[in-house]
Design a protein around this motif. Structure first.
Motif, PDB file in Angstrom:
ATOM      1  N   GLU A  27      21.251  35.715 -40.622  1.00 53.57           N
ATOM      2  CA  GLU A  27      20.113  36.367 -40.956  1.00 53.57           C
ATOM      3  C   GLU A  27      18.772  36.592 -40.376  1.00 53.57           C
ATOM      4  N   ALA A  28      17.989  35.557 -40.665  1.00 48.07           N
ATOM      5  CA  ALA A  28      16.558  35.392 -40.889  1.00 48.07           C
ATOM      6  C   ALA A  28      16.185  35.437 -39.210  1.00 48.07           C
ATOM      7  N   ARG A  33      14.971  38.555 -33.977  1.00 47.81           N
ATOM      8  CA  ARG A  33      16.131  39.393 -32.459  1.00 47.81           C
ATOM      9  C   ARG A  33      15.200  40.563 -32.706  1.00 47.81           C
ATOM     10  N   THR A  34      15.921  41.177 -33.784  1.00 50.34           N
ATOM     11  CA  THR A  34      15.526  42.551 -34.049  1.00 50.34           C
ATOM     12  C   THR A  34      13.894  42.793 -33.492  1.00 50.34           C
ATOM     13  N   ALA A  35      13.283  42.126 -34.743  1.00 49.61           N
ATOM     14  CA  ALA A  35      11.680  42.394 -34.802  1.00 49.61           C
ATOM     15  C   ALA A  35      11.358  42.331 -32.866  1.00 49.61           C
ATOM     16  N   ILE A  55      15.288  24.705 -34.474  1.00 49.31           N
ATOM     17  CA  ILE A  55      16.981  24.380 -35.285  1.00 49.31           C
ATOM     18  C   ILE A  55      17.701  25.886 -34.583  1.00 49.31           C
ATOM     19  N   GLU A  56      17.111  27.336 -34.102  1.00 44.43           N
ATOM     20  CA  GLU A  56      17.803  28.270 -33.611  1.00 44.43           C
ATOM     21  C   GLU A  56      17.731  27.855 -32.288  1.00 44.43           C
ATOM     22  N   SER A  57      18.294  28.902 -31.567  1.00 37.67           N
ATOM     23  CA  SER A  57      18.137  28.862 -30.033  1.00 37.67           C
ATOM     24  C   SER A  57      17.978  30.354 -29.860  1.00 37.67           C
TER      25      SER A  57
END
Length: 157
Positions: A27-28, A33-35, A55-57
């Motif tokens: 969710e973070a 992505r939404t922003a 951490i994320e791609s």
């Protein structure tokens, strides 16, 4: 001005790279992505990508490369971080410089983090007022842990 008296249209294609920290909590990452999507829509920026420091791609290099692939030759990098610190003053500029070095001819600029911008303060005041107006309502952001043993080791609450 070009021949014929008219003005030449700026041929630069601008991209916006919105960089979040990256989290194990989906969710973070979805929030970043939404922003990014909303920044593009509300700002009228057709070339926008979200990327993550860790951490994320995609990571910063991949996000930068995607904007270049889509035609950007000038990129505004927006660290979607609240305060200036180690990441916004050190890690992000280093990673962006590395990404830029792989794309000669593409320029970039890095914005300041959100900090104490007047609209961030206004949003914070709104959040505080929302919460104080709902004092008797249960807080959806705080899990109910009845017993100490109910807490899961390593789980972020």
């Amino acid at each position: 001005m070009h021949a014929g008296g008219g003005y030449m249209k700026d041929q630069t294609k601008h991209g916006v790279l919105v960089i979040g920290h990256g989290s194990r909590r989906s969710e973070a990452n979805d929030d970043v992505r939404t922003a990014a999507r909303l920044i593009g829509e509300q700002g009228g920026f057709p070339l926008v990508e979200a990327a993550f420091l860790e951490i994320e791609s995609p990571d910063i290099g991949a996000g930068f490369a995607e904007l270049v692939r889509r035609g950007a030759d000038s990129i505004t990098v927006h660290p979607y971080f609240l305060s200036p610190g180690r990441h916004t003053r050190g890690d992000v500029p280093v990673k962006v410089a590395e990404a830029s070095a792989r794309h000669p001819g593409v320029t970039y600029r890095i914005t300041e983090p959100l900090s104490a911008h007047r609209l961030v303060i206004a949003a914070s005041v709104e959040r505080v007022r929302e919460t104080t107006a709902q004092r008797s309502t249960k807080n959806p952001y705080r899990p109910r842990i009845r017993e100490k043993q109910d807490a899961e080791k390593g789980k972020v609450y």
